[in-house]
Design a protein around this motif. Structure first.
Motif, mmCIF file in Angstrom:
data_model
loop_
_atom_site.group_PDB
_atom_site.id
_atom_site.type_symbol
_atom_site.label_atom_id
_atom_site.label_comp_id
_atom_site.label_asym_id
_atom_site.label_seq_id
_atom_site.Cartn_x
_atom_site.Cartn_y
_atom_site.Cartn_z
ATOM 1 N N GLY A 175 26.038 9.623 -25.427
ATOM 2 C CA GLY A 175 26.485 10.479 -24.343
ATOM 3 C C GLY A 175 25.545 10.426 -23.161
ATOM 4 N N ASP B 174 36.362 18.310 -26.414
ATOM 5 C CA ASP B 174 35.735 19.243 -25.476
ATOM 6 C C ASP B 174 34.777 18.532 -24.521
ATOM 7 O OD1 ASP B 174 34.052 18.769 -27.644
ATOM 8 O OD2 ASP B 174 33.188 20.766 -27.660
ATOM 9 N N TYR B 175 34.160 17.429 -24.976
ATOM 10 C CA TYR B 175 33.305 16.650 -24.083
ATOM 11 C C TYR B 175 34.149 15.937 -23.025
ATOM 12 C CZ TYR B 175 29.024 17.347 -26.758
ATOM 13 O OH TYR B 175 27.923 17.909 -27.357
ATOM 14 N N SER C 275 35.947 10.489 -29.738
ATOM 15 C CA SER C 275 34.873 11.442 -29.439
ATOM 16 C C SER C 275 35.443 12.858 -29.321
ATOM 17 C CB SER C 275 34.165 11.043 -28.140
ATOM 18 O OG SER C 275 35.048 11.147 -27.031
ATOM 19 N N LEU D 222 28.991 23.221 -22.461
ATOM 20 C CA LEU D 222 28.651 21.875 -22.020
ATOM 21 C C LEU D 222 28.401 21.852 -20.517
ATOM 22 C CD1 LEU D 222 31.303 19.888 -24.089
ATOM 23 C CD2 LEU D 222 28.855 20.115 -24.567
ATOM 24 N N SER E 171 32.205 12.097 -20.755
ATOM 25 C CA SER E 171 31.874 13.473 -20.395
ATOM 26 C C SER E 171 31.179 13.584 -19.045
ATOM 27 C CB SER E 171 30.979 14.091 -21.479
ATOM 28 O OG SER E 171 29.833 13.296 -21.686
ATOM 29 N N ASN E 172 30.878 12.444 -18.414
ATOM 30 C CA ASN E 172 30.210 12.443 -17.112
ATOM 31 C C ASN E 172 30.155 11.001 -16.595
ATOM 32 O OD1 ASN E 172 27.866 11.185 -18.433
ATOM 33 N ND2 ASN E 172 27.511 13.229 -19.276
ATOM 34 N N MET F 88 31.244 8.608 -24.959
ATOM 35 C CA MET F 88 32.044 9.758 -24.515
ATOM 36 C C MET F 88 32.307 9.601 -23.026
ATOM 37 S SD MET F 88 30.345 13.026 -26.508
ATOM 38 C CE MET F 88 28.671 12.701 -25.990
ATOM 39 N N ALA G 25 35.033 18.499 -20.504
ATOM 40 C CA ALA G 25 33.857 18.754 -19.662
ATOM 41 C C ALA G 25 33.692 17.649 -18.625
ATOM 42 C CB ALA G 25 32.604 18.871 -20.526
ATOM 43 N N GLY G 26 33.986 16.416 -19.032
ATOM 44 C CA GLY G 26 33.917 15.297 -18.100
ATOM 45 C C GLY G 26 34.946 15.422 -16.987
ATOM 46 N N SER H 274 26.990 9.189 -32.463
ATOM 47 C CA SER H 274 27.481 8.115 -31.593
ATOM 48 C C SER H 274 27.413 6.772 -32.299
ATOM 49 C CB SER H 274 26.660 8.070 -30.305
ATOM 50 O OG SER H 274 26.819 9.237 -29.558
#
Length: 370
Positions: A96, A167-168, A164, A275, A123-124, A121, A171-172, A44
């Motif tokens: 992340g 795949d992250y 980034s 993830l 991702s969430n 990222m 997932a997000g 990161s």
């Protein structure tokens, strides 16, 4: 079912644009923060560093700390100790979700340390929410903690997130979509027009509508390195809208079955490579199976396949698991502490086991028709 609703809406300030990091020196001076600790992941920091201002040259005392990899009590304590040893005024969580959650926990538990979040990222919704998801050192989920205050600032440099791992990002998208399905069962059974809950409901609808409309295009644009409107919209939905559901709705906007299935999956080493959002994606399908919403499952399956999200036990690398193992998965998901029990009907090991089995038949039938 009745909760005491305390809304924790979001950070004090938010900025998402190219060169957003350049706002840091000005903002830090407005807070009179001088001694700074940057908690970050190695990758990161490598991505963010080209856009990061020289805070030492701007007159700040800057210290760096590399994240260990898990948002655990041990890691949180390690960061707290560093904050105290260095007499830190403000911690910057850069990375992340687990980095951010660790920084949040350390900032609150260390006392008066303020917090700035720089997600690298999408991702969430960790950057937006006032909670941390906690894990054991071995990656097993152990729940979450809520905090009485949120960050002073969230900064997004879109070019960092665009660079980034895709795949992250996917997932997000899955984790964001789950906000609708999980909160829907709560927010439609509350019998109140509390304004904060109406905002939570509208935010949850955004978590459903924007991914289903724009996510495929956004993922394609990200793979090609295009900073498009579709990508920007989905990226901010992952970070902001998901956080607003719980931010406005409090316990009415929290997780229900999908995240309980996620937590249960963390007990199986076969799923360690997956993830968070991927496990949650499968959990959404199990929840819909519990709710007997088979038409909704069939609507989601093409979307899942385009994004390569798991739809069955084989996708989770659990196809070799015995019937007893699936019963264990179901049992883990309904332990007394799990949010699956917030569903407006009785859920137990037998009903979850049956939902998983029925989902297997549903997905097999869908794939056979293709």
């Amino acid at each position: 079912m009745s909760f005491h609703v305390v809304s924790r809406v979001g950070p004090q300030q938010y900025l998402s644009e190219k060169d957003a990091y350049d706002y840091l020196p000005e903002f830090l001076k407005s807070l009179s923060a001088n001694r700074l600790l940057i908690l970050h992941g190695i990758k990161s920091w490598r991505k963010a560093a080209p856009y990061f201002p020289n805070l030492a040259q701007a007159g700040f005392d800057v210290f760096q700390m590399t994240f260990s990899g898990e948002c655990s009590h041990k890691e949180i304590d390690r960061v707290i100790q560093e904050i105290k040893n260095l007499d830190i005024d403000l911690i910057i969580g850069l990375g992340g979700g687990k980095v951010i959650d660790t920084a949040k926990a350390a900032a609150v538990k260390s006392g008066d340390c303020r917090l700035i979040i720089l997600p690298t990222m999408a991702s969430n919704c960790a950057a937006w929410s006032a909670l941390s998801v906690l894990y054991e050192e071995n990656g097993i989920s152990i729940g979450h903690e809520l905090y009485p205050r949120q960050s002073s600032l969230v900064l997004i440099e879109p070019r960092v997130i665009l660079d980034s791992p895709v795949d992250y990002f996917i997932a997000g998208i899955a984790d964001t979509l789950a906000k609708w399905y999980e909160s829907d069962s709560l927010l439609t059974h509350i019998g109140t027009n509390h304004l904060a809950l109406l905002y939570a409901r509208d935010s949850a609808k955004i978590c459903h509508d924007i991914p289903l409309k724009y996510a495929i295009q956004a993922v394609d644009d990200m793979k090609r390195g295009i900073l498009s409107n579709a990508w920007q919209l989905v990226m901010e939905t992952n970070i902001i809208a998901g956080g607003l559901v719980g931010g406005f709705g409090d316990e009415y906007g929290r997780a229900t079955a999908a995240h309980s299935i996620h937590d249960a999956l963390t007990y199986f080493p076969e799923t360690v490579h997956l993830l968070h959002g991927a496990k949650v994606a499968y959990g959404v399908l199990v929840q819909l199976a519990l709710e007997k919403k088979w038409e909704e499952i069939l609507k989601l399956l093409p979307f899942y396949q385009q994004l390569q999200l798991p739809t069955n036990l084989q996708d989770l690398h659990l196809e070799a698991c015995s019937i007893q193992d699936i019963h264990k998965l179901a049992a883990f998901s309904v332990s007394p502490d799990k949010t699956i029990h917030l569903l407006p009907f009785e859920v137990n090991e037998a009903t979850v086991f049956e939902a998983i089995q029925q989902l297997e038949l549903c997905t097999q039938a869908y794939l056979a028709k293709k």
